[in-house]
Design a protein around this motif. Structure first.
Motif, PDB file in Angstrom:
ATOM      1  N   GLY A  16      18.038  12.284 -11.725  1.00  0.00           N
ATOM      2  CA  GLY A  16      16.285  11.903 -10.574  1.00  0.00           C
ATOM      3  C   GLY A  16      17.615  10.938  -9.249  1.00  0.00           C
ATOM      4  N   SER A  17      17.534  10.541  -7.962  1.00  0.00           N
ATOM      5  CA  SER A  17      17.909  10.238  -6.702  1.00  0.00           C
ATOM      6  C   SER A  17      17.131   9.031  -5.825  1.00  0.00           C
ATOM      7  CB  SER A  17      18.058  11.730  -6.088  1.00  0.00           C
ATOM      8  OG  SER A  17      17.075  11.754  -5.500  1.00  0.00           O
ATOM      9  N   HIS A  18      17.753   8.532  -5.203  1.00  0.00           N
ATOM     10  CA  HIS A  18      16.930   7.301  -4.672  1.00  0.00           C
ATOM     11  C   HIS A  18      17.520   6.947  -3.396  1.00  0.00           C
ATOM     12  CE1 HIS A  18      14.115   3.797  -4.319  1.00  0.00           C
ATOM     13  NE2 HIS A  18      14.369   3.465  -4.271  1.00  0.00           N
ATOM     14  N   ARG A  19      17.345   6.823  -2.008  1.00  0.00           N
ATOM     15  CA  ARG A  19      17.406   6.056  -1.337  1.00  0.00           C
ATOM     16  C   ARG A  19      16.535   4.899  -0.456  1.00  0.00           C
ATOM     17  NH1 ARG A  19      15.814   8.077   3.354  1.00  0.00           N
ATOM     18  NH2 ARG A  19      17.825   7.709   4.977  1.00  0.00           N
ATOM     19  N   HIS A  20      17.316   4.344  -0.376  1.00  0.00           N
ATOM     20  CA  HIS A  20      16.828   3.205   1.053  1.00  0.00           C
ATOM     21  C   HIS A  20      17.532   3.155   2.412  1.00  0.00           C
ATOM     22  CE1 HIS A  20      15.883  -0.080  -2.369  1.00  0.00           C
ATOM     23  NE2 HIS A  20      14.655   0.555  -1.657  1.00  0.00           N
ATOM     24  N   ASP A  21      17.064   2.936   3.409  1.00  0.00           N
ATOM     25  CA  ASP A  21      18.041   2.605   4.715  1.00  0.00           C
ATOM     26  C   ASP A  21      18.685   1.324   4.595  1.00  0.00           C
ATOM     27  OD1 ASP A  21      16.105   5.242   5.467  1.00  0.00           O
ATOM     28  OD2 ASP A  21      14.603   4.400   6.556  1.00  0.00           O
ATOM     29  N   VAL A  22      19.633   1.755   6.016  1.00  0.00           N
ATOM     30  CA  VAL A  22      20.495   0.790   5.737  1.00  0.00           C
ATOM     31  C   VAL A  22      20.474   0.434   7.493  1.00  0.00           C
ATOM     32  CG1 VAL A  22      22.643   1.229   5.102  1.00  0.00           C
ATOM     33  CG2 VAL A  22      21.950  -0.964   4.847  1.00  0.00           C
ATOM     34  N   ASP A  23      20.624  -0.891   8.117  1.00  0.00           N
ATOM     35  CA  ASP A  23      20.872  -1.082   9.386  1.00  0.00           C
ATOM     36  C   ASP A  23      22.178  -0.948   9.480  1.00  0.00           C
ATOM     37  OD1 ASP A  23      21.141  -2.744  12.241  1.00  0.00           O
ATOM     38  OD2 ASP A  23      18.658  -2.413  12.068  1.00  0.00           O
ATOM     39  N   GLU A  24      22.072  -0.238  10.894  1.00  0.00           N
ATOM     40  CA  GLU A  24      23.721   0.164  10.851  1.00  0.00           C
ATOM     41  C   GLU A  24      24.337  -1.034  11.262  1.00  0.00           C
ATOM     42  OE1 GLU A  24      25.980   3.008  14.521  1.00  0.00           O
ATOM     43  OE2 GLU A  24      23.994   2.223  15.114  1.00  0.00           O
ATOM     44  N   SER A  25      24.542  -2.214  11.852  1.00  0.00           N
ATOM     45  CA  SER A  25      25.164  -3.622  11.829  1.00  0.00           C
ATOM     46  C   SER A  25      25.093  -4.307  11.090  1.00  0.00           C
ATOM     47  CB  SER A  25      24.273  -4.751  12.949  1.00  0.00           C
ATOM     48  OG  SER A  25      22.748  -4.867  12.258  1.00  0.00           O
ATOM     49  N   LEU A  76      17.828   3.433 -11.712  1.00  0.00           N
ATOM     50  CA  LEU A  76      17.656   3.717 -13.073  1.00  0.00           C
ATOM     51  C   LEU A  76      16.626   3.268 -13.979  1.00  0.00           C
ATOM     52  CD1 LEU A  76      21.224   1.284 -13.531  1.00  0.00           C
ATOM     53  CD2 LEU A  76      20.754   4.274 -13.753  1.00  0.00           C
ATOM     54  N   ARG A  77      15.869   2.552 -13.288  1.00  0.00           N
ATOM     55  CA  ARG A  77      14.894   2.161 -13.234  1.00  0.00           C
ATOM     56  C   ARG A  77      13.319   2.739 -13.398  1.00  0.00           C
ATOM     57  NH1 ARG A  77       9.335   0.915 -12.281  1.00  0.00           N
ATOM     58  NH2 ARG A  77      10.236   0.796 -10.260  1.00  0.00           N
ATOM     59  N   ARG A  78      13.769   3.738 -12.642  1.00  0.00           N
ATOM     60  CA  ARG A  78      13.246   5.332 -12.135  1.00  0.00           C
ATOM     61  C   ARG A  78      13.000   6.054 -13.539  1.00  0.00           C
ATOM     62  NH1 ARG A  78      11.286   6.817  -6.350  1.00  0.00           N
ATOM     63  NH2 ARG A  78      10.771   4.468  -5.253  1.00  0.00           N
ATOM     64  N   SER A  79      14.354   6.199 -13.839  1.00  0.00           N
ATOM     65  CA  SER A  79      14.173   7.032 -14.906  1.00  0.00           C
ATOM     66  C   SER A  79      14.817   6.624 -16.362  1.00  0.00           C
ATOM     67  CB  SER A  79      15.802   7.642 -14.651  1.00  0.00           C
ATOM     68  OG  SER A  79      16.168   8.052 -13.082  1.00  0.00           O
ATOM     69  N   SER A  80      14.414   5.418 -16.448  1.00  0.00           N
ATOM     70  CA  SER A  80      13.887   5.209 -17.977  1.00  0.00           C
ATOM     71  C   SER A  80      15.179   5.156 -18.169  1.00  0.00           C
ATOM     72  CB  SER A  80      13.068   5.743 -18.746  1.00  0.00           C
ATOM     73  OG  SER A  80      11.744   5.354 -18.127  1.00  0.00           O
ATOM     74  N   VAL A  81      17.460   4.673 -17.419  1.00  0.00           N
ATOM     75  CA  VAL A  81      17.591   5.066 -17.765  1.00  0.00           C
ATOM     76  C   VAL A  81      18.964   3.508 -17.938  1.00  0.00           C
ATOM     77  CG1 VAL A  81      20.526   5.573 -17.495  1.00  0.00           C
ATOM     78  CG2 VAL A  81      18.954   7.513 -17.543  1.00  0.00           C
ATOM     79  N   ALA A  82      19.220   3.371 -19.074  1.00  0.00           N
ATOM     80  CA  ALA A  82      20.113   1.451 -19.081  1.00  0.00           C
ATOM     81  C   ALA A  82      21.367   2.316 -18.549  1.00  0.00           C
ATOM     82  CB  ALA A  82      19.954   1.669 -21.270  1.00  0.00           C
ATOM     83  N   ARG A  83      22.133   0.613 -18.421  1.00  0.00           N
ATOM     84  CA  ARG A  83      23.045   0.489 -17.722  1.00  0.00           C
ATOM     85  C   ARG A  83      24.132   1.192 -18.585  1.00  0.00           C
ATOM     86  NH1 ARG A  83      23.612  -1.709 -12.115  1.00  0.00           N
ATOM     87  NH2 ARG A  83      21.711  -2.155 -12.028  1.00  0.00           N
ATOM     88  N   GLY A  84      23.735   0.977 -19.287  1.00  0.00           N
ATOM     89  CA  GLY A  84      25.234   0.700 -20.178  1.00  0.00           C
ATOM     90  C   GLY A  84      25.529   2.015 -20.368  1.00  0.00           C
ATOM     91  N   THR A  85      24.275   3.298 -20.315  1.00  0.00           N
ATOM     92  CA  THR A  85      24.644   4.870 -21.357  1.00  0.00           C
ATOM     93  C   THR A  85      26.206   5.264 -19.925  1.00  0.00           C
ATOM     94  OG1 THR A  85      23.006   5.499 -19.783  1.00  0.00           O
ATOM     95  CG2 THR A  85      22.775   4.771 -21.808  1.00  0.00           C
TER      96      THR A  85
END
Length: 391
Positions: free
Chosen positions: A117-126, A144-153
């Protein structure tokens, strides 16, 4: 070399070292095959059946190997079906992150590098450094939430960012992101993960990505040009990433600092005064006008392309790559590829092949993922220490 794994020179008398070597060899063979049987593993590794069985048992206990159901073809044969095994790629996960001027992108994979899976967010240049870091954390959390994957893995996290990056993950110099110079990026992101965080320059991870699964597959001497307002480049020499002594190799965008008359603001101006604001939208408008035949815009685009060619030619002359891959937002503008080919033929003693990136906007996150995968593979196939060791 055994099964693609270089063992070097070892002496006998150390049973634990021998076990680690055998474990690395068998695990490597499992990675290269789909569902090999014990007999097939014996043939590939040259190890005895009891040794392979012992190694498989240990790897299964660690969660890195699982037994698969019998092959239907084996079941039709007389006698007991052959036991088959596979590398348990789902035992852990890897993360690749791009931190850019306009976006944060993250890609998730299993231990074999297969994307999940992948995910992106825009961010302001400044955006400030803190705001950008918060956007990174939010993007990762959502993925991680969308992929149902625990951070600890997560076993390792790779990060690609603009700037000159020290080996310890500190950004020594960055003009593209506010507040980024001097930022201990690896340390700051390490607080969000319980695994190694590896930070590298964005153009460097991009050339790694193209070599892994893009336009440079099978090419060990290649340059990736991240073509934008201030171009950067990553280089592979003999299949290895060339960072330079201080991590500043490939910073061809710094050439404009030799004279203000060649800064992007002057190069792309259609009025004789510096282009302001200097952003991708303004540059795209200049290229659009040039496509329509506007003479001032045509001259501005030609100046921009000439500078890009000069920058790339300097690097090509220095390292003589087989291939130059062009990526970044400027690669999507009409007319950038053919002038590069033509001008490099004039400037270079042996003109390289020139191709567009095969991975597009995902190239940096993909390269960062490969960075994480390389780290995990070094741990899995290590023989100096237990191959399963994780920080």
């Amino acid at each position: 070399m055994l099964g693609g794994l270089t063992l070097g020179r070892f002496t006998g008398g150390d049973p634990s070292l021998l076990r680690r070597i055998n474990s690395a060899v068998v695990l490597h063979a499992l990675r290269d095959a789909e569902t090999p049987s014990l007999t097939e593993l014996m043939r590939v590794t040259g190890l005895s059946r009891p040794t392979v069985e012992g190694v498989i048992e240990g790897l299964a206990e660690s969660g890195l190997v699982v037994e698969v159901p019998p092959d239907p073809a084996d079941a039709r044969k007389q006698g007991r079906p052959a036991r088959r095994f596979r590398f348990h790629a789902e035992a852990g996960h890897l993360l690749g992150i791009e931190v850019g001027a306009h976006q944060v992108r993250a890609v998730l994979s299993d231990l074999s590098g297969t994307p999940l899976g992948s995910h992106r967010h825009d961010v302001d240049e400044s955006a400030s450094a803190e705001e950008r870091l918060e956007r990174v954390r939010g993007t990762v959390a959502e993925l991680l939430r969308r992929s149902s994957v625990a951070r600890g893995t997560l076993w390792a996290v790779g990060v690609g960012t603009p700037g000159i990056v020290e080996a310890d993950g500190v950004v020594r110099l960055c003009t593209a992101l506010p507040g980024w110079t001097g930022l201990p990026l690896g340390e700051r992101l390490q607080r969000s993960f319980r695994c190694p965080v590896l930070v590298e320059n964005d153009a460097n991870v991009a050339v790694v990505a193209e070599h892994w699964q893009g336009a440079a597959v099978g090419t060990d001497d290649a340059v990736f040009v991240l073509a934008g307002l201030s171009p950067g480049a990553g280089s592979l020499i003999g299949g290895r990433l060339h960072r330079g002594f201080g991590g500043a190799a490939g910073e061809i965008g710094a050439l404009h600092l030799l004279g203000r008359e060649v800064t992007p603001e002057h190069l792309l101006s259609t009025t004789g005064t510096p282009l302001h604001p200097l952003d991708e939208g303004a540059v795209a408008r200049v290229f659009a006008l040039a496509k329509e035949g506007d003479p001032q815009a045509l001259e501005a685009v030609n100046r921009f392309l000439r500078r890009l060619v000069h920058d790339v030619a300097a690097l090509v002359l220095a390292i003589d790559p087989e291939l130059v891959v062009v990526g970044g937002w400027a690669a999507g503008l009409d007319g950038v590829l053919e002038p590069l080919r033509e001008q490099l033929a004039l400037y270079c003693l042996r003109p390289p092949e020139v191709a567009l990136s095969a991975l597009g906007e995902g190239v940096i996150a993909t390269g960062a993922l490969r960075l994480a995968l390389d780290h995990v593979e070094e741990q899995l196939f290590a023989v100096e220490q237990a191959p399963l060791a994780r920080r």
